[in-house]
Every structure is written in C-alpha cells, then in structure tokens.
Design an enzyme around this catalytic site. Sequence first.
Site, PDB file in Angstrom:
ATOM      1  N   ASP A 101      14.470 -37.261   8.531  1.00 22.11           N
ATOM      2  CA  ASP A 101      14.165 -38.295   9.508  1.00 22.11           C
ATOM      3  C   ASP A 101      14.263 -37.661  10.895  1.00 22.11           C
ATOM      4  O   ASP A 101      14.398 -36.437  11.018  1.00 22.11           O
ATOM      5  CB  ASP A 101      15.079 -39.511   9.331  1.00 22.11           C
ATOM      6  CG  ASP A 101      16.537 -39.271   9.720  1.00 22.11           C
ATOM      7  OD1 ASP A 101      16.893 -38.142  10.137  1.00 22.11           O
ATOM      8  OD2 ASP A 101      17.327 -40.226   9.625  1.00 22.11           O
ATOM      9  N   HIS A 102      14.202 -38.480  11.911  1.00 18.96           N
ATOM     10  CA  HIS A 102      14.247 -37.955  13.275  1.00 18.96           C
ATOM     11  C   HIS A 102      15.540 -37.204  13.571  1.00 18.96           C
ATOM     12  O   HIS A 102      15.535 -36.235  14.322  1.00 18.96           O
ATOM     13  CB  HIS A 102      14.078 -39.107  14.282  1.00 18.96           C
ATOM     14  CG  HIS A 102      15.128 -40.160  14.149  1.00 18.96           C
ATOM     15  ND1 HIS A 102      15.123 -41.090  13.115  1.00 18.96           N
ATOM     16  CD2 HIS A 102      16.236 -40.417  14.878  1.00 18.96           C
ATOM     17  CE1 HIS A 102      16.177 -41.883  13.233  1.00 18.96           C
ATOM     18  NE2 HIS A 102      16.864 -41.498  14.292  1.00 18.96           N
ATOM     19  N   CYS A 119      19.135 -35.553   7.536  1.00 20.01           N
ATOM     20  CA  CYS A 119      19.169 -36.594   8.557  1.00 20.01           C
ATOM     21  C   CYS A 119      20.310 -36.239   9.506  1.00 20.01           C
ATOM     22  O   CYS A 119      20.786 -35.104   9.489  1.00 20.01           O
ATOM     23  CB  CYS A 119      19.301 -37.988   7.954  1.00 20.01           C
ATOM     24  SG  CYS A 119      20.815 -38.356   7.027  1.00 20.01           S
ATOM     25  N   GLY A 120      20.750 -37.167  10.313  1.00 25.16           N
ATOM     26  CA  GLY A 120      21.802 -36.859  11.271  1.00 25.16           C
ATOM     27  C   GLY A 120      23.083 -36.406  10.612  1.00 25.16           C
ATOM     28  O   GLY A 120      23.681 -35.404  11.003  1.00 25.16           O
ATOM     29  N   THR A 121      23.517 -37.144   9.586  1.00 24.95           N
ATOM     30  CA  THR A 121      24.753 -36.806   8.875  1.00 24.95           C
ATOM     31  C   THR A 121      24.515 -36.361   7.444  1.00 24.95           C
ATOM     32  O   THR A 121      25.390 -35.770   6.827  1.00 24.95           O
ATOM     33  CB  THR A 121      25.701 -38.024   8.813  1.00 24.95           C
ATOM     34  OG1 THR A 121      25.041 -39.068   8.072  1.00 24.95           O
ATOM     35  CG2 THR A 121      26.083 -38.502  10.200  1.00 24.95           C
ATOM     36  N   GLY A 122      23.365 -36.685   6.885  1.00 23.38           N
ATOM     37  CA  GLY A 122      23.081 -36.436   5.477  1.00 23.38           C
ATOM     38  C   GLY A 122      23.508 -37.590   4.588  1.00 23.38           C
ATOM     39  O   GLY A 122      23.102 -37.659   3.433  1.00 23.38           O
ATOM     40  N   HIS A 162      28.484 -26.664 -11.192  1.00 24.63           N
ATOM     41  CA  HIS A 162      29.156 -27.698 -11.982  1.00 24.63           C
ATOM     42  C   HIS A 162      28.314 -28.949 -12.202  1.00 24.63           C
ATOM     43  O   HIS A 162      28.456 -29.614 -13.224  1.00 24.63           O
ATOM     44  CB  HIS A 162      30.460 -28.131 -11.306  1.00 24.63           C
ATOM     45  CG  HIS A 162      31.494 -27.059 -11.252  1.00 24.63           C
ATOM     46  ND1 HIS A 162      32.787 -27.311 -10.883  1.00 24.63           N
ATOM     47  CD2 HIS A 162      31.434 -25.735 -11.513  1.00 24.63           C
ATOM     48  CE1 HIS A 162      33.483 -26.188 -10.918  1.00 24.63           C
ATOM     49  NE2 HIS A 162      32.673 -25.213 -11.294  1.00 24.63           N
ATOM     50  N   ASN A 163      27.487 -29.320 -11.219  1.00 26.43           N
ATOM     51  CA  ASN A 163      26.800 -30.614 -11.254  1.00 26.43           C
ATOM     52  C   ASN A 163      25.295 -30.528 -11.450  1.00 26.43           C
ATOM     53  O   ASN A 163      24.635 -31.557 -11.542  1.00 26.43           O
ATOM     54  CB  ASN A 163      27.080 -31.393  -9.964  1.00 26.43           C
ATOM     55  CG  ASN A 163      28.562 -31.487  -9.657  1.00 26.43           C
ATOM     56  OD1 ASN A 163      29.009 -30.956  -8.646  1.00 26.43           O
ATOM     57  ND2 ASN A 163      29.325 -32.122 -10.529  1.00 26.43           N
ATOM     58  N   ARG A 183      23.510 -33.117  12.645  1.00 22.86           N
ATOM     59  CA  ARG A 183      24.527 -33.345  13.670  1.00 22.86           C
ATOM     60  C   ARG A 183      25.906 -32.859  13.226  1.00 22.86           C
ATOM     61  O   ARG A 183      26.865 -32.936  13.979  1.00 22.86           O
ATOM     62  CB  ARG A 183      24.566 -34.812  14.041  1.00 22.86           C
ATOM     63  CG  ARG A 183      23.257 -35.285  14.655  1.00 22.86           C
ATOM     64  CD  ARG A 183      23.224 -36.773  14.884  1.00 22.86           C
ATOM     65  NE  ARG A 183      21.881 -37.148  15.359  1.00 22.86           N
ATOM     66  CZ  ARG A 183      21.353 -38.343  15.186  1.00 22.86           C
ATOM     67  NH1 ARG A 183      22.046 -39.300  14.580  1.00 22.86           N
ATOM     68  NH2 ARG A 183      20.144 -38.601  15.635  1.00 22.86           N
ATOM     69  N   ARG A 193      31.997 -28.490 -20.675  1.00 22.42           N
ATOM     70  CA  ARG A 193      32.637 -29.531 -19.844  1.00 22.42           C
ATOM     71  C   ARG A 193      31.629 -30.169 -18.909  1.00 22.42           C
ATOM     72  O   ARG A 193      31.554 -31.388 -18.781  1.00 22.42           O
ATOM     73  CB  ARG A 193      33.760 -28.943 -18.976  1.00 22.42           C
ATOM     74  CG  ARG A 193      35.022 -28.601 -19.657  1.00 22.42           C
ATOM     75  CD  ARG A 193      36.037 -28.062 -18.649  1.00 22.42           C
ATOM     76  NE  ARG A 193      35.438 -26.985 -17.837  1.00 22.42           N
ATOM     77  CZ  ARG A 193      35.770 -26.706 -16.581  1.00 22.42           C
ATOM     78  NH1 ARG A 193      36.683 -27.395 -15.971  1.00 22.42           N
ATOM     79  NH2 ARG A 193      35.191 -25.707 -15.941  1.00 22.42           N
ATOM     80  N   HIS A 194      30.846 -29.314 -18.228  1.00 23.57           N
ATOM     81  CA  HIS A 194      29.915 -29.817 -17.223  1.00 23.57           C
ATOM     82  C   HIS A 194      28.748 -30.560 -17.866  1.00 23.57           C
ATOM     83  O   HIS A 194      28.315 -31.596 -17.352  1.00 23.57           O
ATOM     84  CB  HIS A 194      29.423 -28.670 -16.343  1.00 23.57           C
ATOM     85  CG  HIS A 194      30.536 -27.937 -15.666  1.00 23.57           C
ATOM     86  ND1 HIS A 194      31.509 -28.568 -14.926  1.00 23.57           N
ATOM     87  CD2 HIS A 194      30.849 -26.628 -15.636  1.00 23.57           C
ATOM     88  CE1 HIS A 194      32.363 -27.680 -14.461  1.00 23.57           C
ATOM     89  NE2 HIS A 194      31.990 -26.483 -14.891  1.00 23.57           N
TER      90      HIS A 194
END
Length: 155
Positions: A8-9, A65-68, A98-99, A109, A133-134
Amino acid sequence: MKIAIGADHGGFSLKEVVVPFIQSLGHEVEDVGCDCEQSVDYPDYALPVCELVAQGKADRGILICGTGIGMSIAANKVTGIRCALVHDMFSAQATRDHNDTNVLAMGERVIGPGIAQEIIRIWLETPFSGGERHVGRLGKVKQIEAKYAHPAHAE
C-alpha cells in the site's frame, strides 16, 4: 522462483527498493502495485498477491505496508496462505524452516531497506525443514482453516 509483491502507500517506497533486489537474486517478480504514495487500502493489494500464491501462479508472496500488520491480517484470510509478519533475520529463517510460510509481510515504518533485503534473502533461501513435528503442526493449522472455511461459519 516467481515472487508476487504488493504494497500500500505505506510500503510503496520499500517495495520500489526490494523489487530490483529480488530480481538480482535471480527471481521473477510480479508487482501488483500500488504505484504511488497516495492513500490506498492494503486489502486491495494483499488479495491479488495471495490469490497468485494460493492458485500456484506465484511460488511466494511479499506484502509491505506501514507496519506489516494490516497486510498480514488480510493475507491470512485467504485459504492456503501462511503469512508471517517479520522484522528480523531470525524470524525470517524460523518462519520458513518451521512454518513453511508462503507469504512474507513487512513494515516500511518499522525496518529499513538493508534489513528488509536481508530478511527477504534469508526467507527466500530457507527451505521448510519438513520435520515430523512441524508437518504435524501445519496439519493442525490446515484443520482450523478447513473448519472455518466451511460455509456454515460464513456470515
């Protein structure tokens, strides 16, 4: 690999820096936008990236984005997407190992271009360990996804 990317912006400037970096690593990039710093809505860019990944038209996706945070929330609503919000190198490695994440979210930001590039490099180069496990834990995540994707739970 083919990498779909969207911002985004608040993530536009960082996206403009990391696209050529990803290409320099030998990957193809599909940039779904945005193409400006004027206010836009993050779900409008998270969705096309995640659809490309979920449909197998891209191997992985990157959202900025700004923070994710907003991007990661929107991304994880798409069936088959495992998006992680990452702002450090250890998490970049662990979330793949792991994921088996297929989408990476970051915040412009929160981190600078140098850290973002290193996160991306690590995330793209780290394979899923595939350990019992994973795999079992991911199976449980898929069960949750299937349960709540059922039309009876839709509003």
